[in-house]
Scaffold this motif. Structure first.
Motif, PDB file in Angstrom:
ATOM      1  N   UNK A  94       0.663  -1.201   0.009  1.00 47.05           N
ATOM      2  CA  UNK A  94      -0.200  -0.013   0.025  1.00 47.05           C
ATOM      3  C   UNK A  94       1.009   1.472   0.009  1.00 47.05           C
ATOM      4  N   UNK A  95       2.156   1.153   0.644  1.00 47.45           N
ATOM      5  CA  UNK A  95       2.814   2.373   0.633  1.00 47.45           C
ATOM      6  C   UNK A  95       3.429   2.701  -0.469  1.00 47.45           C
ATOM      7  N   UNK A  96       3.614   1.689  -1.412  1.00 49.82           N
ATOM      8  CA  UNK A  96       4.025   1.911  -2.885  1.00 49.82           C
ATOM      9  C   UNK A  96       3.073   3.047  -3.565  1.00 49.82           C
ATOM     10  N   UNK A  97       1.689   2.668  -3.362  1.00 47.32           N
ATOM     11  CA  UNK A  97       0.753   3.701  -3.935  1.00 47.32           C
ATOM     12  C   UNK A  97       0.455   4.819  -3.189  1.00 47.32           C
ATOM     13  N   UNK A  98       0.307   4.801  -2.009  1.00 52.72           N
ATOM     14  CA  UNK A  98      -0.073   6.117  -1.309  1.00 52.72           C
ATOM     15  C   UNK A  98       1.228   6.972  -0.883  1.00 52.72           C
ATOM     16  N   UNK A  99       2.280   6.418  -0.708  1.00 49.54           N
ATOM     17  CA  UNK A  99       3.626   7.080  -0.609  1.00 49.54           C
ATOM     18  C   UNK A  99       4.750   6.793  -1.231  1.00 49.54           C
ATOM     19  N   UNK A 100       4.669   6.653  -2.529  1.00 51.67           N
ATOM     20  CA  UNK A 100       5.842   6.178  -3.415  1.00 51.67           C
ATOM     21  C   UNK A 100       7.186   6.936  -3.241  1.00 51.67           C
ATOM     22  N   UNK A 101       7.056   8.229  -2.738  1.00 51.79           N
ATOM     23  CA  UNK A 101       8.174   9.064  -2.763  1.00 51.79           C
ATOM     24  C   UNK A 101       8.954   8.621  -1.576  1.00 51.79           C
ATOM     25  N   UNK A 102       8.578   8.362  -0.543  1.00 53.02           N
ATOM     26  CA  UNK A 102       9.065   7.707   0.820  1.00 53.02           C
ATOM     27  C   UNK A 102       9.520   6.647   0.625  1.00 53.02           C
ATOM     28  N   UNK A 103       8.855   5.563  -0.047  1.00 49.24           N
ATOM     29  CA  UNK A 103       9.236   4.222  -0.298  1.00 49.24           C
ATOM     30  C   UNK A 103      10.558   4.101  -0.926  1.00 49.24           C
ATOM     31  N   UNK A 104      10.534   4.931  -2.310  1.00 54.52           N
ATOM     32  CA  UNK A 104      11.688   5.038  -2.967  1.00 54.52           C
ATOM     33  C   UNK A 104      12.748   5.354  -2.324  1.00 54.52           C
ATOM     34  N   UNK A 105      12.642   6.436  -1.419  1.00 57.74           N
ATOM     35  CA  UNK A 105      13.789   6.834  -0.679  1.00 57.74           C
ATOM     36  C   UNK A 105      14.330   5.817   0.229  1.00 57.74           C
ATOM     37  N   UNK A 106      13.455   4.877   0.789  1.00 59.18           N
ATOM     38  CA  UNK A 106      13.884   4.074   1.508  1.00 59.18           C
ATOM     39  C   UNK A 106      14.691   2.916   1.037  1.00 59.18           C
ATOM     40  N   UNK A 107      13.991   2.488  -0.276  1.00 62.71           N
ATOM     41  CA  UNK A 107      14.777   1.277  -0.916  1.00 62.71           C
ATOM     42  C   UNK A 107      15.916   2.015  -1.464  1.00 62.71           C
ATOM     43  N   UNK A 108      16.108   3.004  -2.005  1.00 59.74           N
ATOM     44  CA  UNK A 108      17.569   3.321  -2.540  1.00 59.74           C
ATOM     45  C   UNK A 108      18.597   3.842  -1.486  1.00 59.74           C
ATOM     46  N   UNK A 109      17.885   4.189  -0.292  1.00 63.19           N
ATOM     47  CA  UNK A 109      19.058   4.634   0.741  1.00 63.19           C
ATOM     48  C   UNK A 109      18.443   4.426   2.017  1.00 63.19           C
ATOM     49  N   UNK A 110      19.130   3.225   2.575  1.00 64.38           N
ATOM     50  CA  UNK A 110      18.890   2.920   4.167  1.00 64.38           C
ATOM     51  C   UNK A 110      19.970   2.324   4.946  1.00 64.38           C
ATOM     52  N   UNK A 111      19.925   2.303   6.161  1.00 72.39           N
ATOM     53  CA  UNK A 111      20.642   1.676   6.909  1.00 72.39           C
ATOM     54  C   UNK A 111      20.021   0.427   7.844  1.00 72.39           C
ATOM     55  N   UNK A 112      20.294  -0.836   7.388  1.00 73.29           N
ATOM     56  CA  UNK A 112      19.616  -1.871   8.133  1.00 73.29           C
ATOM     57  C   UNK A 112      20.376  -2.036   9.517  1.00 73.29           C
ATOM     58  N   UNK A 113      19.050  -1.931  10.375  1.00 73.69           N
ATOM     59  CA  UNK A 113      19.556  -2.200  11.965  1.00 73.69           C
ATOM     60  C   UNK A 113      19.043  -3.474  12.371  1.00 73.69           C
ATOM     61  N   UNK A 114      18.168  -4.200  11.978  1.00 71.40           N
ATOM     62  CA  UNK A 114      17.673  -5.382  12.479  1.00 71.40           C
ATOM     63  C   UNK A 114      16.890  -5.992  11.161  1.00 71.40           C
ATOM     64  N   UNK A 115      16.710  -7.426  11.288  1.00 72.91           N
ATOM     65  CA  UNK A 115      15.922  -8.075  10.188  1.00 72.91           C
ATOM     66  C   UNK A 115      16.243  -8.291   8.856  1.00 72.91           C
ATOM     67  N   UNK A 116      15.300  -8.210   8.105  1.00 75.66           N
ATOM     68  CA  UNK A 116      15.551  -8.882   6.482  1.00 75.66           C
ATOM     69  C   UNK A 116      15.127  -7.553   5.677  1.00 75.66           C
ATOM     70  N   UNK A 117      16.042  -6.607   5.114  1.00 76.90           N
ATOM     71  CA  UNK A 117      15.412  -5.923   4.398  1.00 76.90           C
ATOM     72  C   UNK A 117      15.063  -6.078   2.787  1.00 76.90           C
ATOM     73  N   UNK A 118      15.029  -7.463   2.519  1.00 76.49           N
ATOM     74  CA  UNK A 118      14.326  -7.643   1.258  1.00 76.49           C
ATOM     75  C   UNK A 118      12.843  -7.522   1.493  1.00 76.49           C
ATOM     76  N   UNK A 119      12.367  -7.429   2.620  1.00 77.72           N
ATOM     77  CA  UNK A 119      10.996  -7.010   2.462  1.00 77.72           C
ATOM     78  C   UNK A 119      10.633  -5.965   1.818  1.00 77.72           C
ATOM     79  N   UNK A 120      11.505  -4.978   1.550  1.00 76.43           N
ATOM     80  CA  UNK A 120      11.152  -3.600   1.100  1.00 76.43           C
ATOM     81  C   UNK A 120      11.206  -3.777  -0.395  1.00 76.43           C
ATOM     82  N   UNK A 121      10.386  -4.743  -0.956  1.00 75.78           N
ATOM     83  CA  UNK A 121      10.434  -5.066  -2.115  1.00 75.78           C
ATOM     84  C   UNK A 121       9.345  -4.453  -3.315  1.00 75.78           C
TER      85      UNK A 121
END
Length: 300
Positions: A94-121
């Motif tokens: 849903x975030x990809x539709x309602x807030x794509x700018x934010x999700x795109x920022x997260x996908x392209x530039x983030x720092x993994x602190x815990x868990x599995x970031x492949x969920x950000x698909x």
């Protein structure tokens, strides 16, 4: 577009606040904490202590009011300006539709602190991004016009409004770079020049607003009124530019790296059959040469 993890170099206070929050929510949520990432200015560059938020996204299988209360308490105890967002795993689509700018920022530039970031698909579509940017820029314009009218006689409040709002406006303008095939994952200072060139906006004004937002510059009444009026015109110009863009073809998500492409249909079996055997005589070795012909010549 793939996941891009970023290294971070933050002041000690910010790093400690992030670690306190991570440790508390990881201990509380356990295996339910599917993913925790840091994003925003802390990884893009431009982070300013006591001015910038530390943006954190936590993904859980589902989110309850108790989860929100726990994360809120952890954020308040962490110190600095820790700003967590909790999402249920199904809500990423849903975030990809309602807030794509934010999700795109997260996908392209983030720092993994815990868990599995492949969920950000989920990969946002450019049409959804264009729609969000047009609507939010128009919304910002109307809100700032209302603030200008209400705060015209109160320069301190008007200056604070300009300072607070420019961070989110710059986020939208950077997102617009993707609509033109430009790289939005650059340092904010570099982004100013790219935004000015791409959207044909006033670079000097963008720099003044950036300094106001991130350097906490103070403006006099006369200068403030001029900058705020130009700020409104800049947002309106950007919104009009985006309104002229044609619809985009949807982006296709990238295939996972380990996915084997489908094998093309094979040729006709007859084409794969071996050629008929050659005549045995043709394959037989040549007759032996005459022994006399092979004997060495007589010695001289």
């Amino acid at each position: 577009m793939g996941l891009q993890r970023s290294d971070v170099n933050l002041p000690a206070g910010a790093s400690q606040a992030i670690e306190r929050f991570r440790a508390e929510v990881q201990a509380a949520f356990g295996e339910r904490l599917r993913c925790l990432v840091l994003y925003g200015s802390a990884v893009q560059g431009g982070y300013r202590s006591r001015l910038s938020d530390l943006n954190l996204l936590a993904v859980l299988p589902m989110v309850t009011s108790g989860d929100l209360a726990l994360a809120g308490r952890a954020a308040s105890r962490a110190g600095e300006l820790v700003a967590p967002v909790l999402l249920a795993e199904p809500e990423l689509g849903e975030l990809a539709v309602v807030a794509p700018a934010t999700l795109w920022d997260i996908i392209e530039q983030h720092h993994l602190l815990a868990g599995d970031d492949s969920l950000l698909a989920p990969v946002p579509h450019l049409d959804d991004l264009a729609r969000q940017l047009r609507l939010e820029l128009r919304d910002k314009l109307h809100r700032l016009r209302a603030a200008y009218l209400a705060q015209a006689g109160r320069p301190a409040q008007l200056e604070a409004t300009a300072r607070r709002s420019f961070g989110s406006v710059l986020h939208l303008l950077r997102g617009a770079l993707r609509l033109y095939g430009r790289d939005a994952a650059v340092h904010p200072v570099q982004a100013l020049g790219e935004v000015a060139r791409t959207l044909q906006l006033d670079l000097d004004l963008l720099r003044q607003l950036f300094t106001l937002r991130y350097e906490n510059e103070r403006l006099g009444r006369d200068r403030l009124n001029g900058i705020f009026g130009a700020y409104l015109e800049l947002i309106e110009t950007a919104a009009k530019r985006l309104a002229t863009l044609p619809p985009f073809a949807q982006l296709e998500p990238e295939a996972p790296a380990n996915e084997v492409p489908e094998k093309p249909a094979g040729p006709d079996e007859a084409a794969l059959s071996l050629p008929p055997e050659a005549d045995e005589a043709a394959l037989s070795p040549p007759p032996e040469a005459d022994e006399a012909a092979l004997s060495p010549p007589p010695e001289a």
